[in-house]
Each structure stands twice: as C-alpha cells, then as structure tokens.
Write an enzyme that holds these catalytic residues in place. Structure first.
Site, PDB file in Angstrom:
ATOM      1  N   LYS A  65       0.831  -1.200  -0.081  1.00 31.95           N
ATOM      2  CA  LYS A  65      -0.118   0.058   0.037  1.00 31.95           C
ATOM      3  C   LYS A  65       0.759   1.153   0.212  1.00 31.95           C
ATOM      4  O   LYS A  65       0.542   2.220  -0.469  1.00 31.95           O
ATOM      5  CB  LYS A  65      -1.087   0.054   1.187  1.00 31.95           C
ATOM      6  CG  LYS A  65      -2.046  -0.886   1.024  1.00 31.95           C
ATOM      7  CD  LYS A  65      -2.938  -0.721   2.290  1.00 31.95           C
ATOM      8  CE  LYS A  65      -4.527  -1.269   2.082  1.00 31.95           C
ATOM      9  NZ  LYS A  65      -5.212  -0.959   3.271  1.00 31.95           N
ATOM     10  N   ASP A 101     -10.025   3.614   1.860  1.00 35.24           N
ATOM     11  CA  ASP A 101     -10.353   3.065   3.097  1.00 35.24           C
ATOM     12  C   ASP A 101     -10.884   4.325   4.337  1.00 35.24           C
ATOM     13  O   ASP A 101     -12.005   3.752   4.846  1.00 35.24           O
ATOM     14  CB  ASP A 101      -8.945   2.732   4.189  1.00 35.24           C
ATOM     15  CG  ASP A 101      -8.557   1.386   3.511  1.00 35.24           C
ATOM     16  OD1 ASP A 101      -9.465   0.605   3.180  1.00 35.24           O
ATOM     17  OD2 ASP A 101      -7.306   1.073   3.824  1.00 35.24           O
TER      18      ASP A 101
HETATM   19  N1  NAP Z   1     -12.572  -3.061   7.756  1.00 36.55           N
HETATM   20  C1  NAP Z   1     -11.776  -2.585   6.850  1.00 36.55           C
HETATM   21  O1  NAP Z   1     -12.074  -2.609   5.715  1.00 36.55           O
HETATM   22  C2  NAP Z   1     -10.101  -2.431   7.077  1.00 36.55           C
HETATM   23  C3  NAP Z   1      -9.286  -1.922   6.141  1.00 36.55           C
HETATM   24  C4  NAP Z   1      -7.906  -1.714   6.654  1.00 36.55           C
HETATM   25  C5  NAP Z   1      -7.362  -2.515   7.572  1.00 36.55           C
HETATM   26  N2  NAP Z   1      -8.312  -3.280   8.436  1.00 36.55           N
HETATM   27  C6  NAP Z   1      -7.747  -3.788   9.819  1.00 36.55           C
HETATM   28  O2  NAP Z   1      -7.121  -2.758  10.344  1.00 36.55           O
HETATM   29  C7  NAP Z   1      -6.125  -3.407  11.432  1.00 36.55           C
HETATM   30  C8  NAP Z   1      -4.829  -2.233  10.975  1.00 36.55           C
HETATM   31  O3  NAP Z   1      -4.685  -2.235   9.611  1.00 36.55           O
HETATM   32  P1  NAP Z   1      -3.507  -1.020   9.254  1.00 36.55           P
HETATM   33  O4  NAP Z   1      -3.355  -1.131   7.691  1.00 36.55           O
HETATM   34  O5  NAP Z   1      -3.793   0.180   9.928  1.00 36.55           O
HETATM   35  O6  NAP Z   1      -2.311  -2.071   9.830  1.00 36.55           O
HETATM   36  P2  NAP Z   1      -0.855  -1.147  10.234  1.00 36.55           P
HETATM   37  O7  NAP Z   1      -0.518   0.041   9.402  1.00 36.55           O
HETATM   38  O8  NAP Z   1       0.333  -2.238  10.316  1.00 36.55           O
HETATM   39  O9  NAP Z   1      -0.988  -0.540  11.864  1.00 36.55           O
HETATM   40  C9  NAP Z   1      -1.134  -1.706  12.716  1.00 36.55           C
HETATM   41  C10 NAP Z   1      -1.396  -0.650  14.106  1.00 36.55           C
HETATM   42  O10 NAP Z   1      -2.067  -1.509  15.098  1.00 36.55           O
HETATM   43  C11 NAP Z   1      -1.161  -1.507  16.242  1.00 36.55           C
HETATM   44  N3  NAP Z   1      -1.164  -2.887  16.629  1.00 36.55           N
HETATM   45  C12 NAP Z   1      -0.852  -4.025  16.078  1.00 36.55           C
HETATM   46  N4  NAP Z   1      -0.867  -5.024  17.020  1.00 36.55           N
HETATM   47  C13 NAP Z   1      -0.759  -4.404  18.161  1.00 36.55           C
HETATM   48  C14 NAP Z   1      -1.020  -5.108  19.450  1.00 36.55           C
HETATM   49  N5  NAP Z   1      -0.613  -6.228  19.829  1.00 36.55           N
HETATM   50  N6  NAP Z   1      -1.139  -4.130  20.616  1.00 36.55           N
HETATM   51  C15 NAP Z   1      -1.478  -2.584  20.177  1.00 36.55           C
HETATM   52  N7  NAP Z   1      -1.408  -2.340  19.111  1.00 36.55           N
HETATM   53  C16 NAP Z   1      -1.201  -3.055  18.101  1.00 36.55           C
HETATM   54  C17 NAP Z   1      -0.031  -0.905  15.629  1.00 36.55           C
HETATM   55  O11 NAP Z   1       0.691  -0.251  16.682  1.00 36.55           O
HETATM   56  P3  NAP Z   1       2.225   0.008  16.596  1.00 36.55           P
HETATM   57  O12 NAP Z   1       2.549   1.254  15.838  1.00 36.55           O
HETATM   58  O13 NAP Z   1       2.788   0.158  17.793  1.00 36.55           O
HETATM   59  O14 NAP Z   1       3.070  -1.084  15.970  1.00 36.55           O
HETATM   60  C18 NAP Z   1      -0.436   0.032  14.416  1.00 36.55           C
HETATM   61  O15 NAP Z   1      -1.101   1.092  15.453  1.00 36.55           O
HETATM   62  C19 NAP Z   1      -5.841  -4.760  10.714  1.00 36.55           C
HETATM   63  O16 NAP Z   1      -6.433  -5.587  11.416  1.00 36.55           O
HETATM   64  C20 NAP Z   1      -6.666  -4.830   9.306  1.00 36.55           C
HETATM   65  O17 NAP Z   1      -7.341  -5.867   9.159  1.00 36.55           O
HETATM   66  C21 NAP Z   1      -9.729  -3.302   8.147  1.00 36.55           C
END
Ligand code: NAP
Length: 278
Positions: A65, A101
């Site tokens: 992305k 998104d």
């Molecule tokens: N519904 C939808 O259409 C949709 C769309 C996009 C994403 N999502 C979901 O949203 C989530 C995040 O996606 P993203 O693209 O934003 O990912 P990303 O850029 O990798 O960011 C992940 C975030 O989650 C935090 N995190 C991960 N594991 C954690 C834990 N064990 N404890 C506390 N914080 C934690 C990270 O914190 P740190 O900075 O500390 O690592 C960061 O803030 C995923 O589960 C994805 O499946 C859903």
C-alpha cells in the site's frame, strides 16, 4: 470483458473478489475480479504491465500500500495526504491511484449511525497505522473538533498527529479514561481483537451515553470491544461495512457505475468471515 484484480502477498484471505464479482453479476456487467499473488520485487513490473495482462485496474493490499506510490504516476490528493493507496485505475492511458479506506469507514459510519454529528466534537482513535491515517484524513473533512490518537508505540501517534496539524493530538497509554469523557466516537484501528490476537481491553465506563464505538477489525464480526460497548448500552459499528463501502469507490472507477451495498452482500461476506479462518 473488463478484468480487475487485487494484488498482495499473501492474498488468499482477500474477500474483495466475493464483493466485486457479486456486483458484476448483480448489474449484469461483463467483467471478472480475481486475486493475484504479487511479491515485493514483482510490484513495479506488475503495475507497469497491468494493461498487457488484461486488467483495467487493481486493488492493492498488504504489503504494497505504501511502496506502490512510487510506481503510479498520478496520485489523488488523498494518497498524497495519507501516504498510502489501495485502488489503481486508468484515466486514458495514465495510471492513477486513490485510497478508499477513509471513505469506506466514513460512508459505513453515516449509514449505520446517520444521526451522529461530528461537528466540533472529540474522536478517539486507537492505532496509528495506515488505516488510522486514512480515517483521520477523512474525518478531518467533517469539521471535527479534535482527534486523539492512542497507540502502543507513542512516537507513531506523534508522527500521525504531525501530518495533520493541531486538531490531531497524540495521547499517552493509560490516559483513555481521562481523555475520552467527551468523545462522541471511539475507533479501534489496531490489529487487537483480530481472531487469535490479543484483545483490546479498555474501560468504556467513562464514555458519554451517546458515544459510538467502532471497530475496523471484522474477523470476528463482533470483536470483544464491540461486545463490551454493547454491554454498556453504546451504539456500535463493525468493520465489515467499511470493507464493503470502501469497495464502492473502486468499482465505480473501473466499471462506471456506483454499486449499492446490499443486505444480501453483507450477509454473503459475513458468512464467509464466519466460516473462514481469517
Ligand atoms: N474493515 C476494513 O475495511 C479494514 C481496512 C483496513 C484495515 N483493516 C484492519 O485494521 C487493522 C490495522 O490495519 P492497518 O493497515 O492500519 O495496519 P498497520 O498500518 O500495520 O497498523 C497496525 C496498528 O495496530 C497496532 N497494533 C498491532 N498489534 C498490536 C498489539 N498487539 N497491541 C497494540 N497495538 C497493536 C500498531 O501499533 P504499533 O504502531 O505500536 O505497531 C499500529 O497502530 C488490521 O487488523 C486490518 O485487518 C480493516
């Protein structure tokens, strides 16, 4: 026949084909939406040869992305502001990209809770990753009062806030209770709550009774955060609707028709989520 695909690595889990092929069939459009596994070293070549492979566009997911920005000549403002893209399309022969998104989150929110008024109000977001950036960017266009960002890695919350100016403020761990007393919307954008991952444990007792709690995680459909919020009598918004609404934007760009997120589509994808392992 217009072909589109979703690229990523891994890609097996993607539910985008289920969504877009449903709409193609519903509207009788001759088209096909497929999954293509594309590894990091293959990304540039794949994007630069989309037409040769018969595609009129693609969705881009993890891990491409951010990296894909370098290979798409025309980036919409939302991509420049968030540093991330997920939808690639052509205008004439020019490859263009947008990020859907934030729009998907917002459209789902207003569909589920049309009476929610964000003007001048406070929102708290857990997480500072790509989806937090996208949602922050979209919500700021609604004349919000303040967006508070709470992230495991505080420096990333600070970085996100720095991108968007004074309405977005990083808040420290364990400050949720004191910082959210006036919040009308709380959003989990972290991976916490995903099936097989640790849960997001947060004390929601401080929230005003009219607050809405949203989770963008949709596996499971009802996360522990949403269960907790419901138990407190708060309105909740799940993540699956965001997935469906973000797909609307890409479908319209590729096929020239704005599709409707139907109840039947929601049920189909929900069934797939319930039956799947991720
Ligand atoms: N519904 C939808 O259409 C949709 C769309 C996009 C994403 N999502 C979901 O949203 C989530 C995040 O996606 P993203 O693209 O934003 O990912 P990303 O850029 O990798 O960011 C992940 C975030 O989650 C935090 N995190 C991960 N594991 C954690 C834990 N064990 N404890 C506390 N914080 C934690 C990270 O914190 P740190 O900075 O500390 O690592 C960061 O803030 C995923 O589960 C994805 O499946 C859903």
């Amino acid at each position: 026949m217009k072909k589109v695909c979703v690229i990523g690595y891994p890609i097996a889990h993607s539910r985008s084909p289920l969504i877009h092929n449903y709409w193609l069939q519903m509207y009788g459009i001759p088209g096909l939406y497929e999954k293509r596994e594309v590894k990091v070293p293959e990304l540039q070549h794949f994007l630069h040869h989309l037409t040769a492979q018969g595609y009129v566009g693609c969705n881009v997911t993890i891990p491409h992305k951010e990296a894909a920005l370098a290979f798409v000549p025309h980036l919409e403002d939302v991509v420049k502001r968030t540093g991330s893209l997920n939808t690639v399309y052509f205008v004439g022969e020019t490859l263009c990209a947008t990020s859907t998104d934030g729009e998907g989150f917002y459209q789902n929110l207003v569909t589920q809770v049309p009476e929610l008024d964000l003007t001048g109000k406070t929102v708290v977001i857990f997480g500072a990753g790509g989806s937090a950036r996208a949602i922050t960017e979209r919500l700021l266009r609604e004349n919000i009062g303040k967006i508070k960002i709470l992230n495991r890695t505080h420096s990333r919350a600070e970085e996100l806030a720095a991108l968007f100016g004074s309405k977005v403020v990083p808040i420290v761990q364990n400050s949720f209770v004191s910082e959210s007393r006036d919040a009308v919307l709380v959003i989990n954008t972290t991976a916490q709550g995903l099936r097989d991952q640790e849960k997001l444990n947060v004390d929601l007792s401080c929230l005003p009774p009219q607050a809405v709690v949203a989770d963008i995680v949709y596996v499971p459909l009802k996360t522990s955060l949403l269960i907790q919020a419901e138990a407190r009598g708060l309105r909740t918004v799940g993540g699956l609707g965001m997935l469906l609404h973000q797909a609307v934007v890409g479908f319209e760009k590729w096929y020239g028709l704005k599709p409707v997120v139907t109840h039947e589509l929601y049920q189909r994808v929900a069934k797939d989520v319930e039956q799947g392992s991720n």
